[in-house]
Motif scaffolding. Structure first.
Motif, short mmCIF file in Angstrom:
data_model
loop_
_atom_site.label_atom_id
_atom_site.label_comp_id
_atom_site.label_asym_id
_atom_site.label_seq_id
_atom_site.Cartn_x
_atom_site.Cartn_y
_atom_site.Cartn_z
N THR A 5 20.08 12.97 -9.76
CA THR A 5 21.11 12.92 -8.71
C THR A 5 21.49 14.30 -8.19
OG1 THR A 5 22.81 12.88 -10.41
CG2 THR A 5 22.11 10.74 -9.53
N LYS A 6 21.04 15.36 -8.89
CA LYS A 6 21.45 16.71 -8.50
C LYS A 6 20.27 17.64 -8.75
CE LYS A 6 25.48 19.67 -9.35
NZ LYS A 6 25.06 20.86 -10.11
N THR A 7 20.02 18.56 -7.83
CA THR A 7 18.98 19.56 -8.08
C THR A 7 19.55 20.95 -7.84
OG1 THR A 7 18.05 19.81 -5.85
CG2 THR A 7 17.27 17.92 -7.15
N ASP A 8 18.98 21.89 -8.59
CA ASP A 8 19.42 23.28 -8.44
C ASP A 8 18.24 24.18 -8.79
OD1 ASP A 8 21.03 25.47 -8.08
OD2 ASP A 8 21.85 25.44 -10.12
N PHE A 9 17.19 24.08 -7.98
CA PHE A 9 15.96 24.82 -8.26
C PHE A 9 16.03 26.23 -7.68
CE2 PHE A 9 14.39 20.32 -8.07
CZ PHE A 9 14.10 20.21 -9.42
N ASN A 10 15.14 27.06 -8.19
CA ASN A 10 14.97 28.39 -7.61
C ASN A 10 13.47 28.64 -7.51
OD1 ASN A 10 15.41 30.86 -6.57
ND2 ASN A 10 16.35 31.77 -8.38
N GLY A 20 21.46 17.25 1.27
CA GLY A 20 21.80 16.14 2.17
C GLY A 20 22.38 14.98 1.39
N LYS A 21 22.49 13.83 2.06
CA LYS A 21 23.06 12.67 1.36
C LYS A 21 22.18 12.23 0.21
CE LYS A 21 25.22 10.85 5.50
NZ LYS A 21 24.62 10.22 6.66
N VAL A 22 20.87 12.16 0.47
CA VAL A 22 19.98 11.71 -0.60
C VAL A 22 18.83 12.69 -0.87
CG1 VAL A 22 20.48 9.27 -0.31
CG2 VAL A 22 18.60 10.27 0.96
N ARG A 23 18.60 13.64 0.03
CA ARG A 23 17.51 14.58 -0.18
C ARG A 23 18.02 16.01 -0.20
NH1 ARG A 23 15.64 10.70 2.97
NH2 ARG A 23 16.04 11.86 4.87
N ASP A 24 17.38 16.83 -1.03
CA ASP A 24 17.70 18.25 -1.11
C ASP A 24 16.52 19.02 -0.53
OD1 ASP A 24 20.02 17.48 -2.33
OD2 ASP A 24 19.37 17.98 -4.37
N GLU A 31 9.44 29.42 6.34
CA GLU A 31 8.19 28.86 6.88
C GLU A 31 7.94 27.43 6.41
OE1 GLU A 31 5.38 31.57 5.31
OE2 GLU A 31 6.07 33.26 6.54
N LYS A 32 8.23 27.19 5.13
CA LYS A 32 7.96 25.86 4.55
C LYS A 32 9.26 25.23 4.09
CE LYS A 32 3.47 26.90 2.46
NZ LYS A 32 2.97 27.66 1.32
N LEU A 33 9.25 23.92 4.03
CA LEU A 33 10.37 23.18 3.43
C LEU A 33 9.85 22.39 2.25
CD1 LEU A 33 12.30 21.71 6.51
CD2 LEU A 33 12.86 23.75 5.17
N VAL A 34 10.60 22.44 1.15
CA VAL A 34 10.33 21.59 -0.01
C VAL A 34 11.43 20.54 -0.02
CG1 VAL A 34 10.29 21.49 -2.53
CG2 VAL A 34 9.20 23.41 -1.34
N MET A 35 11.05 19.28 0.28
CA MET A 35 12.05 18.21 0.36
C MET A 35 11.98 17.36 -0.91
SD MET A 35 12.50 15.18 3.15
CE MET A 35 13.07 16.13 4.53
N VAL A 36 13.06 17.38 -1.67
CA VAL A 36 13.13 16.60 -2.90
C VAL A 36 13.88 15.31 -2.61
CG1 VAL A 36 13.87 16.57 -5.31
CG2 VAL A 36 13.22 18.75 -4.24
N ALA A 37 13.20 14.18 -2.81
CA ALA A 37 13.85 12.87 -2.63
C ALA A 37 14.53 12.55 -3.96
CB ALA A 37 12.82 11.81 -2.28
N THR A 38 15.85 12.72 -4.01
CA THR A 38 16.59 12.44 -5.25
C THR A 38 16.77 10.93 -5.41
OG1 THR A 38 18.82 12.39 -4.35
CG2 THR A 38 17.90 14.58 -4.85
N THR A 79 2.65 18.62 4.67
CA THR A 79 1.40 19.29 4.30
C THR A 79 0.94 18.91 2.90
OG1 THR A 79 2.67 21.26 3.66
CG2 THR A 79 1.67 21.29 5.83
N ALA A 80 1.87 18.54 2.00
CA ALA A 80 1.46 18.19 0.63
C ALA A 80 2.56 17.41 -0.08
CB ALA A 80 1.16 19.46 -0.16
N THR A 81 2.16 16.68 -1.14
CA THR A 81 3.14 16.03 -2.04
C THR A 81 2.80 16.48 -3.46
OG1 THR A 81 1.72 14.07 -1.98
CG2 THR A 81 3.70 13.99 -0.65
N PRO A 82 3.30 17.66 -3.86
CA PRO A 82 2.95 18.20 -5.18
C PRO A 82 3.57 17.45 -6.36
CG PRO A 82 4.54 19.62 -4.09
CD PRO A 82 4.16 18.57 -3.09
N ASP A 83 4.55 16.60 -6.08
CA ASP A 83 5.21 15.79 -7.11
C ASP A 83 5.55 14.45 -6.47
OD1 ASP A 83 6.89 15.98 -9.89
OD2 ASP A 83 8.03 14.83 -8.40
N PRO A 84 5.59 13.37 -7.26
CA PRO A 84 5.91 12.06 -6.69
C PRO A 84 7.23 12.00 -5.94
CG PRO A 84 5.09 11.81 -8.92
CD PRO A 84 5.26 13.28 -8.70
N MET A 85 8.15 12.94 -6.23
CA MET A 85 9.46 12.93 -5.56
C MET A 85 9.60 14.05 -4.53
SD MET A 85 11.86 12.03 -8.87
CE MET A 85 13.42 11.75 -8.03
#
Length: 314
Positions: A5-10, A20-24, A31-38, A79-85
């Motif tokens: 429910t919460k992410t805090d990556f570096n 966002g409401k459901v995605r971080d 240049e790139k976006l890493v979108m995490v579907a929580t 461009t890629a899905t490096p993890d299922p989420m």
């Protein structure tokens, strides 16, 4: 079953993060976006207090599939899905509108129609329509993209152009892409015994070109009915059997919550959470035609961190 429910990556090259409401969404070097579907879930523009196990994985994998299945219609950000989420893609400057397209009269459009209104977002609606009735042609009813805590607001094409939210040339492309994507989504749904009722698309620009962004054709952004029995239920005025997040909204409304001031979110018991997770899995399997494979949830955050970092360091 654990939920993220919460992410805090570096991540390497990380400049900022938007929760966002459901995605971080993590900005990598501008240049790139890493979108995490929580696994967060929202309804009535409110993030509910508990996450739904596997929801993020399902949404991300459905969206990835549909993004790949529509690259002949328009360019998209993935461009890629490096993890299922996680989806990684190009950074776009988003249009501050959501392109909502409706093939049937239901949900908020039906609630508005039932109150006597016959025009939504500048689109005139025929008299005498019933709930869940198919429109003669799909209609586009855009909304503004709200800040967190605010509600999206209906807006017409004329207002979008008058406010300079898109140029006439840009809006013509947005309309063209929206209808073509909806038609493709409708065809794919029909092959799976489903009706794509309504959905939303978000677009942005990258190097001057309009790209499809975000997720598409997921149960968070779309509503599906089962084709079988649709006509019979419609003629009898019965509720349609649907696969969408509407069942969550209905559960909330049945328990006195519509996101209004002073209202309390009803208790989300383990049974409710499990039943919502099961409904999402049902939709995943229906819409993709594949069995859902649950990923290991023992330590979701460290798995994502490892997968994304390895991808970015490539």
């Amino acid at each position: 079953m654990k939920a993220l429910t919460k992410t805090d990556f570096n991540f390497p090259g990380q400049k900022s993060v938007y929760h966002g409401k459901v995605r971080d969404v993590y900005n990598i070097n501008g240049e790139k976006l890493v979108m995490v579907a929580t696994d967060r879930i929202s309804a009535f523009d409110v993030v509910l207090p508990k996450g739904i196990p596997f929801k993020g994985q399902m949404l991300n994998q459905i969206a990835a599939k549909f993004l790949d299945a529509t690259t002949d219609i328009c360019p998209n950000w993935k461009t890629a899905t490096p993890d299922p989420m996680v989806t990684v893609g190009v950074m776009c400057e988003g249009f501050p509108i959501e392109m909502i397209v409706r093939g049937y009269l239901c949900g908020s459009a039906w609630r508005t129609y039932k109150s006597g209104v016959r025009e939504i977002c500048g689109v005139k609606l025929p008299e005498g329509m019933k709930e869940n009735q198919k429109f003669p042609e799909p209609i586009i009813t855009p909304t503004t993209k709200a800040e967190i805590g605010e509600h999206d607001a209906d807006i017409s094409k004329e207002e979008i152009l008058a406010k300079g939210l898109a140029t006439p040339e840009e809006y013509a492309i947005l309309e063209k892409y929206t209808m073509a994507l909806f038609n493709r989504g409708t065809e794919i749904a029909a092959e799976r015994g489903l009706i794509l009722v309504d959905t939303k698309y978000e677009f942005g620009k990258h190097n001057g070109t309009i790209y499809l962004m975000d997720e598409i054709h997921t149960p968070d952004s779309s509503r599906y009915f089962y084709s079988e029995g649709y006509q019979e239920r419609f003629e009898k005025g019965e509720a349609q059997k649907q696969l969408s997040k509407e069942f969550v909204r209905e559960w909330l409304m049945d328990n006195g919550f519509q996101g209004k001031e002073g209202q309390q979110v009803p208790e989300m018991t383990d049974e409710i959470v499990a039943s919502i997770s099961e409904r999402y899995i049902e939709l995943y399997e229906h819409i993709t035609g594949e069995q859902f494979v649950k990923e290991d949830t023992s330590n979701i955050a460290s798995r994502i961190e490892k997968n994304v970092t390895e991808y970015l360091n490539k």
